[in-house]
Design a protein around this motif. Sequence first.
Motif, PDB file in Angstrom:
ATOM      1  N   LEU A  90      27.367 -76.168 -41.237  1.00 47.88           N
ATOM      2  CA  LEU A  90      28.129 -75.862 -40.022  1.00 47.88           C
ATOM      3  C   LEU A  90      29.396 -75.114 -40.425  1.00 47.88           C
ATOM      4  O   LEU A  90      29.965 -75.372 -41.482  1.00 47.88           O
ATOM      5  N   LEU A  91      29.820 -74.175 -39.587  1.00 42.23           N
ATOM      6  CA  LEU A  91      31.058 -73.456 -39.865  1.00 42.23           C
ATOM      7  C   LEU A  91      32.226 -74.300 -39.359  1.00 42.23           C
ATOM      8  O   LEU A  91      32.299 -74.587 -38.167  1.00 42.23           O
ATOM      9  N   PRO A  92      33.146 -74.717 -40.253  1.00 37.12           N
ATOM     10  CA  PRO A  92      34.183 -75.686 -39.870  1.00 37.12           C
ATOM     11  C   PRO A  92      35.136 -75.185 -38.796  1.00 37.12           C
ATOM     12  O   PRO A  92      35.794 -75.990 -38.154  1.00 37.12           O
ATOM     13  N   TRP A  93      35.217 -73.852 -38.615  1.00 35.85           N
ATOM     14  CA  TRP A  93      36.172 -73.320 -37.629  1.00 35.85           C
ATOM     15  C   TRP A  93      35.518 -73.125 -36.267  1.00 35.85           C
ATOM     16  O   TRP A  93      36.168 -72.720 -35.326  1.00 35.85           O
ATOM     17  N   ARG A  94      34.227 -73.382 -36.170  1.00 35.67           N
ATOM     18  CA  ARG A  94      33.545 -73.202 -34.888  1.00 35.67           C
ATOM     19  C   ARG A  94      33.302 -74.549 -34.225  1.00 35.67           C
ATOM     20  O   ARG A  94      32.889 -75.497 -34.886  1.00 35.67           O
ATOM     21  N   LEU A 144      35.181 -80.067 -33.167  1.00 41.24           N
ATOM     22  CA  LEU A 144      35.005 -79.341 -34.420  1.00 41.24           C
ATOM     23  C   LEU A 144      34.178 -80.209 -35.373  1.00 41.24           C
ATOM     24  O   LEU A 144      34.200 -81.439 -35.268  1.00 41.24           O
ATOM     25  N   SER A 201      25.996 -71.336 -45.926  1.00 35.49           N
ATOM     26  CA  SER A 201      26.334 -70.653 -44.676  1.00 35.49           C
ATOM     27  C   SER A 201      25.985 -69.171 -44.769  1.00 35.49           C
ATOM     28  O   SER A 201      25.443 -68.578 -43.835  1.00 35.49           O
ATOM     29  N   LEU A 257      22.234 -68.870 -44.758  1.00 36.08           N
ATOM     30  CA  LEU A 257      21.737 -69.116 -43.396  1.00 36.08           C
ATOM     31  C   LEU A 257      21.845 -67.852 -42.545  1.00 36.08           C
ATOM     32  O   LEU A 257      20.892 -67.453 -41.874  1.00 36.08           O
ATOM     33  N   LEU A 316      31.793 -63.245 -39.924  1.00 34.16           N
ATOM     34  CA  LEU A 316      31.543 -64.585 -39.387  1.00 34.16           C
ATOM     35  C   LEU A 316      31.740 -65.698 -40.405  1.00 34.16           C
ATOM     36  O   LEU A 316      31.997 -66.836 -40.031  1.00 34.16           O
ATOM     37  N   PRO A 338      36.716 -65.789 -42.171  1.00 31.71           N
ATOM     38  CA  PRO A 338      37.291 -67.084 -41.741  1.00 31.71           C
ATOM     39  C   PRO A 338      37.455 -68.061 -42.902  1.00 31.71           C
ATOM     40  O   PRO A 338      38.439 -68.804 -42.953  1.00 31.71           O
ATOM     41  N   TRP A 390      41.517 -75.773 -37.232  1.00 28.96           N
ATOM     42  CA  TRP A 390      40.386 -76.495 -37.822  1.00 28.96           C
ATOM     43  C   TRP A 390      40.680 -76.922 -39.256  1.00 28.96           C
ATOM     44  O   TRP A 390      40.213 -77.962 -39.710  1.00 28.96           O
ATOM     45  N   TYR A 391      41.481 -76.100 -39.968  1.00 28.57           N
ATOM     46  CA  TYR A 391      41.778 -76.396 -41.365  1.00 28.57           C
ATOM     47  C   TYR A 391      42.905 -77.419 -41.470  1.00 28.57           C
ATOM     48  O   TYR A 391      42.779 -78.447 -42.139  1.00 28.57           O
TER      49      TYR A 391
END
Lengths: 256, 263
Positions: A86-90, A131, B156, B159, B173, B177, B254-255
């Motif tokens: 999974l993309l952590p920022w999405r 998230l 990722s 994928l 994408l 990021p 998110w971080y």
Amino acid sequence: MTKIPAISLRRLSKSFGDLDVLGVMDLDVGRGEFVSILGPSGCGKSTLLSILSGIEEATTGEITIHGAPLNQSGQPFAWMPQNDALLPWRTVVDNVGLGYQVAGRLSKRAARDQARLLLPAFGLEEFSRALPYQLSGGMRQRVALARTIAQGRDMLLLDEPFGALDAITRTELQLWLEQIWGVDRPTVILITHDVREAVLLSDRIYVFSDRPAQIVAEFEVPLDRPRTIEMLAGAQATQLELDLLRALHVGSGDTP
Amino acid sequence: MTIAEGGFRQPLNRVVAPLLMIGVFVGAWEIYARNSSIGDTVLPPFSRVAQAGWADRQSLVANTLPTLREVLVGFVISVIFAFLISILLDVSPRANRAVMPLLIGSQTIPLVVLAPLFVIWFGFGFFPKILLVTLVTFFPIVVGLIDGYASSERDSVTLLRTMGAGTLTVFGLVRLPSAMPGFFTGLRIGITYAVVAAIFAEYAGAVNGLGVYIQGASGSFRTDLVLAGVLVAATLTLVLYALTVLVQRLAIPWYTQSREVSQ
């Protein structure tokens, strides 16, 4: 069976330099069939999926999809990696939307609208704006699976999707996958090292040996659909589990 | 988790603890300068520095603004340049091998040498200042970005490739990021060098600016005004640093949030 199989491998093998990962093998998967590949850890099961999804190239042999060579079949597979990726920022909805956005060539916004429609079936409706770090392991796998479905391919390659989960969550998700699969019945190849999981979910099971992986046995699963947890306690299921465990044991080279 | 640990995470304590440290430092300075035999021309107490700075505030502000302008313009150019260079180095390993030594080399030339050279080459104007600020600050940002791209999850990337994504889509994408935490680390390091670099450039020759102000004060043995200038420069750096932290919080929640959870 005269029907053309959905996926057909002939004399396929794979080596990395001197290391033989997949021995020469023939393998068929019918359309709408749920096939599991059961084998010891590190036997090269995942490599098979990498070859099918185009990440790796086979060293020898050929792959046909509905009778046509793989390289002329576009991308027929949606791959779900072992790690959920999974993309952590999405957010949840945008992670699911990635399938529509990239595989389906939609704009991010249109992909999000599509993904939103998919969430209820996966029990993710309430979490659409969460998230990934806020989700439990089971939830993350649901998101990853929804993203796989969102790619809109008719064949799924699932690489140990429940391997990292605790036993209770795993059983819950297996039953849920059975339910989801029953709706459209896509063609599935599931990689697993969990015997019960293979019995519960599959129509047919291939047992792989230790590296270099060879097919040591092939079993039909004689259980009706939809599968229930009670079926696992029946005589047919327990006998099959025993047979599978024996085949795994022979394949791993240990003598009992 | 103890109560004390939990307490320090509250916003109030986040401000109070560093302010307390600054208070202790200023207090120690004040007491030492007043009670030792050191004269005011060597180390004036903090209160005198503050007084002298306040009395001369017009000139201080007038000289701070050009410095701030050099820092901001130089830094913006630095960020743009860092992005361009990092993308080039990311897509082409050959460019990476060829250009990287040059970039590292550019960081080994001492500012003391570079600043006067820039004055000789480009004069006393605005340009040599922003050039020096850019030169000093772009490197940590480039390194942060390159490390950031490399920190992309392999699965990722794979994928997206199986979904049929091209290099550009994967970059936009996943890789870009993924690089954002590294970028902001570079940004924070860069901004702490920026003010010093601008002052150095002014020192070598300028019409106005904090560097000119400090140099002038030093020439007339006004140690209090030198230190006042230094305090302004330090405050400026702190404020700019805080701003980058704020931008980071807004840009990549998110971080920041996931790190606070896992602590």
